[in-house]
Design an enzyme around this catalytic site. Structure first.
Site, PDB file in Angstrom:
ATOM      1  N   ASP A  23       0.842  -1.193   0.000  1.00 17.03           N
ATOM      2  CA  ASP A  23       0.000   0.000   0.000  1.00 17.03           C
ATOM      3  C   ASP A  23       0.878   1.244   0.000  1.00 17.03           C
ATOM      4  O   ASP A  23       1.691   1.427   0.902  1.00 17.03           O
ATOM      5  CB  ASP A  23      -0.898  -0.036   1.250  1.00 17.03           C
ATOM      6  CG  ASP A  23      -1.725   1.229   1.389  1.00 17.03           C
ATOM      7  OD1 ASP A  23      -1.931   1.930   0.369  1.00 17.03           O
ATOM      8  OD2 ASP A  23      -2.157   1.527   2.520  1.00 17.03           O
ATOM      9  N   ASN A  25      -0.322   4.517  -0.161  1.00 13.88           N
ATOM     10  CA  ASN A  25      -0.907   5.782   0.309  1.00 13.88           C
ATOM     11  C   ASN A  25      -1.657   5.688   1.639  1.00 13.88           C
ATOM     12  O   ASN A  25      -2.404   6.588   2.005  1.00 13.88           O
ATOM     13  CB  ASN A  25      -1.838   6.356  -0.770  1.00 13.88           C
ATOM     14  CG  ASN A  25      -3.005   5.430  -1.061  1.00 13.88           C
ATOM     15  OD1 ASN A  25      -3.054   4.302  -0.542  1.00 13.88           O
ATOM     16  ND2 ASN A  25      -3.954   5.887  -1.850  1.00 13.88           N
ATOM     17  N   ASP A  27      -4.176   3.900   2.712  1.00  9.16           N
ATOM     18  CA  ASP A  27      -5.611   3.600   2.836  1.00  9.16           C
ATOM     19  C   ASP A  27      -5.853   2.130   3.181  1.00  9.16           C
ATOM     20  O   ASP A  27      -6.998   1.681   3.255  1.00  9.16           O
ATOM     21  CB  ASP A  27      -6.389   4.014   1.575  1.00  9.16           C
ATOM     22  CG  ASP A  27      -6.009   3.176   0.366  1.00  9.16           C
ATOM     23  OD1 ASP A  27      -5.103   2.322   0.477  1.00  9.16           O
ATOM     24  OD2 ASP A  27      -6.629   3.374  -0.702  1.00  9.16           O
ATOM     25  N   ASP A  31      -1.731  -1.252  -3.867  1.00  4.43           N
ATOM     26  CA  ASP A  31      -2.052  -0.509  -5.088  1.00  4.43           C
ATOM     27  C   ASP A  31      -0.905  -0.577  -6.098  1.00  4.43           C
ATOM     28  O   ASP A  31       0.148  -1.150  -5.808  1.00  4.43           O
ATOM     29  CB  ASP A  31      -2.390   0.954  -4.735  1.00  4.43           C
ATOM     30  CG  ASP A  31      -1.395   1.527  -3.742  1.00  4.43           C
ATOM     31  OD1 ASP A  31      -0.182   1.398  -4.002  1.00  4.43           O
ATOM     32  OD2 ASP A  31      -1.824   2.071  -2.693  1.00  4.43           O
ATOM     33  N   ASP A 202      -8.684 -15.966 -16.837  1.00  8.29           N
ATOM     34  CA  ASP A 202      -9.471 -16.527 -15.741  1.00  8.29           C
ATOM     35  C   ASP A 202     -10.515 -17.527 -16.244  1.00  8.29           C
ATOM     36  O   ASP A 202     -11.216 -17.257 -17.223  1.00  8.29           O
ATOM     37  CB  ASP A 202     -10.180 -15.343 -15.050  1.00  8.29           C
ATOM     38  CG  ASP A 202     -10.840 -15.730 -13.757  1.00  8.29           C
ATOM     39  OD1 ASP A 202     -10.122 -16.027 -12.798  1.00  8.29           O
ATOM     40  OD2 ASP A 202     -12.083 -15.733 -13.713  1.00  8.29           O
ATOM     41  N   GLU A 257      -6.563 -20.431 -17.006  1.00 14.45           N
ATOM     42  CA  GLU A 257      -6.968 -21.158 -15.797  1.00 14.45           C
ATOM     43  C   GLU A 257      -8.029 -22.176 -16.203  1.00 14.45           C
ATOM     44  O   GLU A 257      -9.086 -21.788 -16.682  1.00 14.45           O
ATOM     45  CB  GLU A 257      -7.519 -20.181 -14.760  1.00 14.45           C
ATOM     46  CG  GLU A 257      -7.754 -20.879 -13.432  1.00 14.45           C
ATOM     47  CD  GLU A 257      -8.776 -20.195 -12.547  1.00 14.45           C
ATOM     48  OE1 GLU A 257      -8.754 -20.440 -11.332  1.00 14.45           O
ATOM     49  OE2 GLU A 257      -9.632 -19.435 -13.058  1.00 14.45           O
ATOM     50  N   ASP A 331      -6.046 -18.365  -4.757  1.00 16.46           N
ATOM     51  CA  ASP A 331      -7.249 -19.155  -4.467  1.00 16.46           C
ATOM     52  C   ASP A 331      -6.955 -20.356  -3.578  1.00 16.46           C
ATOM     53  O   ASP A 331      -7.870 -21.080  -3.187  1.00 16.46           O
ATOM     54  CB  ASP A 331      -7.859 -19.698  -5.773  1.00 16.46           C
ATOM     55  CG  ASP A 331      -8.397 -18.592  -6.664  1.00 16.46           C
ATOM     56  OD1 ASP A 331      -8.858 -17.566  -6.146  1.00 16.46           O
ATOM     57  OD2 ASP A 331      -8.353 -18.776  -7.898  1.00 16.46           O
TER      58      ASP A 331
HETATM   59  C1  GLC Z   1     -10.826 -17.758 -10.782  1.00 15.17           C
HETATM   60  C2  GLC Z   1     -10.053 -16.793  -9.933  1.00 15.17           C
HETATM   61  C3  GLC Z   1     -10.789 -16.606  -8.648  1.00 15.17           C
HETATM   62  C4  GLC Z   1     -12.144 -16.043  -8.963  1.00 15.17           C
HETATM   63  C5  GLC Z   1     -12.895 -16.890  -9.982  1.00 15.17           C
HETATM   64  C6  GLC Z   1     -14.040 -16.139 -10.579  1.00 15.17           C
HETATM   65  O1  GLC Z   1     -10.899 -19.020 -10.217  1.00 15.17           O
HETATM   66  O2  GLC Z   1      -8.749 -17.221  -9.762  1.00 15.17           O
HETATM   67  O3  GLC Z   1     -10.102 -15.792  -7.740  1.00 15.17           O
HETATM   68  O4  GLC Z   1     -12.911 -15.952  -7.792  1.00 15.17           O
HETATM   69  O5  GLC Z   1     -12.079 -17.262 -11.055  1.00 15.17           O
HETATM   70  O6  GLC Z   1     -13.600 -15.127 -11.423  1.00 15.17           O
HETATM   71 CA    CA Z   2      -3.542   2.152  -1.281  1.00 14.85          CA
END
Ligand code: GLC
Ligand code: CA
Length: 560
Positions: A23, A25, A27, A31, A202, A257, A331
Site C-alpha cells: 500500500d 498511500n 488507505d 495498489d 481466468d 486457468e 485461491d
Molecule cells: C478464478 C479466480 C478466482 C475467482 C474466480 C471467478 O478461479 O482465480 O479468484 O474468484 O475465477 O472469477
Molecule cells: Ca492504497
C-alpha cells in the site's frame, strides 16, 4: 524481440495479488504505486515476469474478478497513468508484465449487464445467458454456484433468470454471440497495445456451455454442473479464433486457468499446432485433498498420490505442449502449510517445494509471500474474513446447523484468505504493508517471517528462492531436458532425473519429517556428480548411500 521466441518457457513468473502486496498511500489497500515501489525487490529475486491479478474497475464482490470497466483501473489501485508507469518501469527493470483477464463473466454493474437486464429486446441482452422461469416455479436447473447457492438469479426487470457460475454479481457472458467476442477481442488489443506481455485468462475453459443447460442427472439438491460448462463444445473454436485474431499478432505469453482438465484435454489447449494458449493451470494436484462434492469436502491424501499427479503431468506435457508449475496462488491455501510442514520444518519444507518448482519441466509460478515461507492464518472470528466464497460458505453451513468450530476448521484449512493476508515486508506494525488499517489483518507471524529479516539471513527461504531461480537460469537442462522419475513407490521421497546432452540433474526431495537412508539406483550415473544445491548445507557426497534428513532437498549435477 523475435516473434514466437517462446521466452516464456525460460521465464520464472511471480504472481501479485495487488490488494495485499504493498500500500503506497495509507488507505490499507495495496495498489499499483506500491507494486512500482517494490520492483527492485522483484528484480533482485530474479523473476522475469509479473502476473498482476485484476486491477480493472470493479465493485469488488470478488476482489476484482468482477469487472465493471475493462479499460479503466479501479480507484483503490490507482489510475491508468499509474498502470502505464508500472508497465514502463517493469520493463526498465527487465520484468515483463502479464495481466489477469476475466472474460467468462463481468460484474453485474458492467454497463453491458445493466443494459442486458432491462428487457429481452435490449441489444445487449444476448451478451449474457438467460432462461425463462420454468412453469413449475423451480430453478432452471440444479447447478450450484462455486460460491454457494444456485447458479441462477431471477431478474425482475426482464423476467428471466441469468446464469452465474460464481457469485450473483458475476453474470456469465454469452460467447456464442459474435458481437460479444469482437468486443472482448478489442479489450485484449487495448491492453496489448499498451505494451503488456500477455494474459492469464481466468476460468477460460468455462466459456462454452452445453446448450439447454441440462441438470446434473441423479443429484439431490444443488451440485456443481462442471461437465456442462467446463471444456464445453465450442471452447476450442472460440480460443482458436482469439488466437488467430489477437494473440498470434503479438509476442506474448498466455496461460489459461482450466479446472477439470486431464493431460489429454489440456493438450488440446496448449498444443502449439492448434493455436490456442501457451499454457494452462491444471488443478489435479491442488485438488488432491478434495472429496466428491466441492472444495470444502476435505479428504486425506498421501505424498505418493501427490508425486504421481505431478509426475503424470511432467510426462504428458513437455515435448508437446508445456506445463505451468505451481503449488499456490490467490485461491489456494499457503503451500508450505498444505504440502509442507509449517511448524517444525517450515524453512526446510518451504525450500523443498521451491526446489521442486524450480527443477521441474515447465514454467514456474511463485505466489507473493511464498518466497518468504508465508503460512496459513487462523483468525478467531469470521468477521476477520473477507473472501466472498468463505463468507457464503459460512452462512450456508451456519444455516444448515453445522457447528461453528467445524466450519472454521474448513476455512482454516482451505479458505482463500489464507493466501490474501498482506505481504510481510518487515517487522514493523502491519508488516510494513501499510501505515493505515489493512483491508484484511496481517498474519501475526510477520515478526519472524518477513522480507527484511530474510534478506539479512543467508539461510532464509527468500535467499534460497534467489539461489534456485538463478540456478534454474544457469542450467538449460531444466527447460529442455528429459524427465524420469525415481523411487516411484516411495511415500516419502520425490525424486527425478533431468537430462540433456550437456548435463544431468538428480533431484531428491524428502517430503517427510523423518530421516532415512536411500540407496541410489544403479541407472543414475553419479560418476563425477557434485552437490549443486542443498537446503541443509550439505557440501559434498560420495558413494551411493544417501542419508536424508527430514525435509531435505538435494540436487546433484553432473556435467557430461
Ligand atoms: C478464478 C479466480 C478466482 C475467482 C474466480 C471467478 O478461479 O482465480 O479468484 O474468484 O475465477 O472469477
Ligand atoms: Ca492504497
Amino acid at each position: 524481440m523475435k516473434k514466437d521466441s517462446q521466452w516464456w518457457k525460460r521465464a520464472v513468473v511471480y504472481q501479485i495479488y495487488p490488494r495485499s502486496f504493498m500500500d503506497s498511500n495509507g488507505d490499507g489497500i495495496g495498489d499499483i504505486r506500491g507494486i512500482v515501489s517494490r520492483l527492485g525487490y522483484l528484480r533482485d529475486l530474479g523473476v522475469d515476469v509479473i502476473w498482476v491479478c485484476p486491477v480493472y474497475q470493479s465493485p469488488n464482490v470478488d476482489n476484482g474478478y468482477d469487472i465493471s470497466d475493462y479499460r479503466d483501473i479501479q480507484s483503490d489501485f490507482g489510475t491508468l497513468d499509474d498502470m502505464n508507469e508500472l508497465i514502463e518501469k517493469a520493463h526498465e527493470n527487465g520484468i515483463r508484465i502479464v495481466m489477469d483477464m476475466v472474460m467468462n463473466h463481468t460484474s453485474d454493474l458492467h454497463p453491458w449487464f445493466l443494459e442486458a437486464r432491462k428487457s429481452k429486446d435490449n441489444p445487449y441482452h444476448d451478451y449474457y445467458l438467460w432462461v425463462d422461469p420454468p412453469a413449475d416455479g423451480s430453478l432452471p436447473n440444479n447447478w450450484q454456484s462455486h460460491f454457494s447457492g444456485p447458479a441462477w438469479k431471477y431478474s425482475e426487470e426482464c423476467g428471466q433468470y441469468y446464469l452465474h457460475i460464481f457469485s450473483s454479481g458475476q453474470p456469465d457472458l454469452n460467447w456464442a454471440n459474435p458481437e460479444l467476442r469482437a468486443a472482448l477481442k478489442d479489450i485484449l488489443r487495448f491492453w496489448l497495445d499498451k505494451g503488456i506481455d500477455g494474459f492469464r485468462l481466468d476460468t477460460i475453459n468455462f466459456i462454452s456451455k452445453v446448450p439447454g443447460y441440462p441438470s446434473v442427472p441423479g443429484a439431490k439438491g444443488l451440485v456443481r454442473g462442471s461437465q456442462f460448462y467446463m471444456n464445453g463444445p465450442k471452447v476450442h473454436d472460440y480460443l482458436h479464433e482469439v488466437y488467430e485474431d489477437v494473440f498470434s499478432k503479438y509476442d506474448i505469453m498466455t496461460v489459461g486457468e482450466t479446472p477439470n482438465v486431464t493431460p489429454e484435454t489440456a493438450l488440446q489447449y496448449v498444443d502449439e499446432e492448434r493455436g490456442e494458449l501457451n499454457m494452462v493451470f491444471q488443478f489435479e494436484h491442488v485438488n488432491i485433498d478434495q472429496g466428491k462434492t466441492n472444495k470444502w469436502d476435505i479428504r486425506p491424501w498421501s505424498i505418493k498420490e501427490f508425486k504421481s499427479i505431478v509426475s503424470k503431468w511432467q510426462k504428458s506435457l513437455g515435448e508437446k505442449g508445456w506445463n505451468s508449475i505451481y503449488v499456490s496462488n490467490h485461491d489456494q491455501a499457503r503451500s508450505v502449510s498444505r504440502f509442507g510442514n509449517d511448524e517444525r520444518y517450515l524453512k526446510e519444507s518451504a525450500k523443498v517445494l521451491c526446489t521442486m518448482d524450480m527443477t521441474l519441466r515447465g514454467t514456474p509460478y511463485v505466489y507473493q509471500g511464498e518466497e518468504l515461507g508465508m503460512t496459513n492464518v487462523r483468525f478467531e472470528n469470521i468477521s476477520s474474513y473477507r473472501d466472498v466464497q468463505t463468507l457464503n460458505l459460512y452462512k450456508e453451513l451456519t444455516d444448515a446447523g453445522v457447528p461453528e468450530h467445524d466450519i472454521m476448521e474448513k476455512i482454516y484449512y482451505r479458505g482463500r484468505d489464507n493466501a490474501r493476508t498482506p505481504m510481510q515486508w518487515d517487522s514493523s506494525e502491519n508488516a510494513g504493508f501499510t501505515i493505515g488499517k489493512p483491508w484484511i489483518d496481517v498474519n501475526p507471524n510477520y515478526k519472524t517471517i518477513n522480507a527484511e529479516a530474510e534478506l539479512a539471513d543467508p539461510d532464509s527461504v527468500l535467499n534460497y528462492y534467489k539461489t534456485m531461480i538463478a540456478f534454474r537460469k544457469a542450467h538449460s537442462v531444466i527447460v529442455d531436458g528429459s524427465y524420469r522419475e525415481c523411487f516411484e513407490e516411495s511415500d516419502r521421497v520425490f525424486s527425478y532425473v533431468r537430462e540433456n546432452d550437456e548435463e544431468m540433474l538428480f533431484v531428491v526431495l524428502n517430503y517427510s519429517a523423518t530421516k532415512f537412508t536411500l540407496q541410489i539406483p544403479d541407472d543414475v550415473d553419479m560418476d563425477g556428480a557434485e552437490v549443486a544445491v542443498s537446503n541443509i548445507g550439505r557440501k559434498s557426497f560420495s558413494g551411493r548411500v544417501l542419508d536424508l534428513r527430514p525435509y531435505e532437498a538435494v540436487v546433484f549435477l553432473k556435467r557430461k
